[in-house]
Write a protein that holds these residues in place. Structure first.
Motif, PDB file in Angstrom:
ATOM      1  N   LYS A  15       0.858  18.947  -3.068  1.00 19.96           N
ATOM      2  CA  LYS A  15       0.613  18.570  -1.541  1.00 19.96           C
ATOM      3  C   LYS A  15       2.191  18.615  -0.745  1.00 19.96           C
ATOM      4  CE  LYS A  15      -3.432  15.990  -2.342  1.00 19.96           C
ATOM      5  NZ  LYS A  15      -4.072  14.660  -2.495  1.00 19.96           N
ATOM      6  N   TRP A  71       7.530   7.296   5.064  1.00 16.08           N
ATOM      7  CA  TRP A  71       5.960   7.592   4.780  1.00 16.08           C
ATOM      8  C   TRP A  71       5.286   7.923   6.288  1.00 16.08           C
ATOM      9  CZ3 TRP A  71       3.905   8.193   0.065  1.00 16.08           C
ATOM     10  CH2 TRP A  71       4.788   7.597  -1.077  1.00 16.08           C
ATOM     11  N   GLU A 113      -2.567  13.388   6.897  1.00 12.38           N
ATOM     12  CA  GLU A 113      -3.924  13.010   6.906  1.00 12.38           C
ATOM     13  C   GLU A 113      -4.120  11.547   7.366  1.00 12.38           C
ATOM     14  OE1 GLU A 113      -5.675  12.833   3.117  1.00 12.38           O
ATOM     15  OE2 GLU A 113      -4.739  14.489   2.182  1.00 12.38           O
ATOM     16  N   TYR A 124       2.132  10.203   2.984  1.00 12.83           N
ATOM     17  CA  TYR A 124       2.992  10.944   2.238  1.00 12.83           C
ATOM     18  C   TYR A 124       4.269  10.743   2.573  1.00 12.83           C
ATOM     19  CZ  TYR A 124      -1.440  13.754   1.379  1.00 12.83           C
ATOM     20  OH  TYR A 124      -2.622  14.161   1.019  1.00 12.83           O
ATOM     21  N   PRO A 139       2.943   3.736  -2.122  1.00 15.39           N
ATOM     22  CA  PRO A 139       3.131   4.099  -3.181  1.00 15.39           C
ATOM     23  C   PRO A 139       4.768   4.140  -3.773  1.00 15.39           C
ATOM     24  CG  PRO A 139       1.788   5.548  -2.091  1.00 15.39           C
ATOM     25  CD  PRO A 139       2.356   5.060  -1.213  1.00 15.39           C
ATOM     26  N   GLN A 146       0.308  15.083  -7.037  1.00 14.85           N
ATOM     27  CA  GLN A 146       0.573  15.084  -6.026  1.00 14.85           C
ATOM     28  C   GLN A 146       1.580  16.186  -5.581  1.00 14.85           C
ATOM     29  OE1 GLN A 146      -0.677  12.883  -3.497  1.00 14.85           O
ATOM     30  NE2 GLN A 146      -2.047  12.320  -5.255  1.00 14.85           N
ATOM     31  N   THR A 162       1.768   9.778   8.424  1.00 16.02           N
ATOM     32  CA  THR A 162       0.435   9.996   8.499  1.00 16.02           C
ATOM     33  C   THR A 162       0.110  10.863   9.757  1.00 16.02           C
ATOM     34  OG1 THR A 162      -0.504   8.407   9.907  1.00 16.02           O
ATOM     35  CG2 THR A 162      -0.168   7.882   7.297  1.00 16.02           C
ATOM     36  N   VAL A 183      -5.697   8.785   6.426  1.00 14.71           N
ATOM     37  CA  VAL A 183      -6.116   7.722   5.517  1.00 14.71           C
ATOM     38  C   VAL A 183      -5.028   7.755   4.426  1.00 14.71           C
ATOM     39  CG1 VAL A 183      -8.559   7.625   6.050  1.00 14.71           C
ATOM     40  CG2 VAL A 183      -7.740   9.093   3.995  1.00 14.71           C
ATOM     41  N   LYS A 184      -4.174   8.822   4.191  1.00 14.61           N
ATOM     42  CA  LYS A 184      -3.398   8.720   3.190  1.00 14.61           C
ATOM     43  C   LYS A 184      -2.073   9.121   3.745  1.00 14.61           C
ATOM     44  CE  LYS A 184      -2.208  11.151  -1.155  1.00 14.61           C
ATOM     45  NZ  LYS A 184      -2.039  10.110  -1.660  1.00 14.61           N
ATOM     46  N   ARG A 236       0.923  -1.212  -0.069  1.00 16.89           N
ATOM     47  CA  ARG A 236       0.013   0.079  -0.056  1.00 16.89           C
ATOM     48  C   ARG A 236       0.986   1.220  -0.035  1.00 16.89           C
ATOM     49  NH1 ARG A 236      -2.908  -3.295   3.962  1.00 16.89           N
ATOM     50  NH2 ARG A 236      -2.047  -1.925   5.788  1.00 16.89           N
TER      51      ARG A 236
END
Length: 295
Positions: A164, A217, A191, A196, A153, A161, A219, A193-194, A151
């Motif tokens: 952001k 990554w 966020e 970065y 990226p 993107q 959240t 649920v996503k 999951r």
């Protein structure tokens, strides 16, 4: 994590970096978003990663003299192309998780091999192609445990993107034979649920393509870990040139220390993508001949 220990680790894993980049890496690790603060595991250099250019167009006479915004625009457009192109390739992905003993040598490992597959509805999933094997002493892992890896990226800075992120140009550095521009990428917000990307990106200075990343990554809950019960969050990822056209991730590694019942266990995860091959086109049904009219 001791700053000196981290800087020694990064210098051994990769090339020596300018001081400004080392300070950025230290800042990434010392951020309050980091879930834990533990010493690193045993250090050995990874296999060599030669970022060799095999271009399908003639090489420019010199690196482009472009504004930073234009460099970002062009490499993000390449990322758009690669994220679409990779769906048309199959590959073998090998996930290797190792525990290390007090002597700094591997004491056990878990190996999982998968490749992309499609279910009856056409949805892509990771299909296990070799039975998982494990000689780990402290952990019990199942083939479904590394699912969170799927999951994350592979191409964080696509053109959709960019708004952001804040991207800061840090300078130039050579990765193997390739001259690279270096950018720091930080999310403008986080966020629930996503996830970065928060880290550093190396961009081929001639062809404006991402060839390497280092970061994590995040959240609003903090770092995203590769597996829920393991500490891996900081990854160094190299790209491989496929068919002289696309730069796909091919090698990713993270070292950390697991605190298990008061015992500090050095652990490592290495993910390799190999055997990239175009997905065979589905055979087309023969055309039905038109029925001839009766006289």
């Amino acid at each position: 994590m001791r700053l000196a220990g981290h800087l020694q680790r990064y210098e051994r894993i990769s090339l020596a970096l300018p001081n400004v980049i080392l300070l950025v890496l230290a800042a990434i690790h010392s951020s309050p978003l980091r879930a834990q603060d533990a010493p690193q595991g045993p250090l050995v250099p990874p296999p060599e990663h030669h970022v060799t250019r095999i271009g399908n167009v003639s090489e420019p006479a010199a690196p482009p003299s472009l504004p930073e915004a234009e460099i970002v625009k062009r490499f993000s457009a390449k990322e758009d192309e690669y994220i679409l192109s990779r769906t048309h390739y199959t590959y073998r992905k090998t996930i290797r998780i190792q525990e290390f003993g007090a002597d700094g040598q591997p004491a056990g490992e878990f190996v999982l091999v998968t490749q992309p597959g499609r279910d009856v509805e056409g949805k892509v999933f990771e299909k296990v192609v070799e039975r998982p094997r494990s000689t780990l002493h402290h952990l019990f892992l199942r083939s479904e445990d590394p699912e969170v890896i799927q999951r994350i990226p592979a191409f964080p800075l696509t053109s959709s993107q960019l708004a952001k992120y804040d991207l800061k140009y840090l300078g130039k550095e050579q990765v193997d034979e390739v001259d690279c521009y270096i950018f720091q990428a930080k999310p403008r917000g986080v966020e629930r649920v996503k996830a970065y990307f928060d880290g550093i990106v190396w961009v081929d200075a001639k062809y404006l393509e991402v060839v390497k990343t280092y970061g994590r990554w995040v959240t609003d809950q903090g770092d995203v870990h590769a597996m829920a019960n393991l500490p891996f969050s900081m990854f160094e990822t190299y790209r491989e040139n496929v068919e002289g056209k696309y730069w796909f991730p091919s090698y990713s590694r993270s070292d950390d220390t697991l605190n298990l019942n008061g015992e500090q266990i050095p652990v490592r995860i290495v993910i390799k993508w190999t055997d990239f091959k175009p997905v065979p086109s589905a055979p087309q049904a023969p055309a039905t001949p038109a029925s001839s009219a009766k006289p």
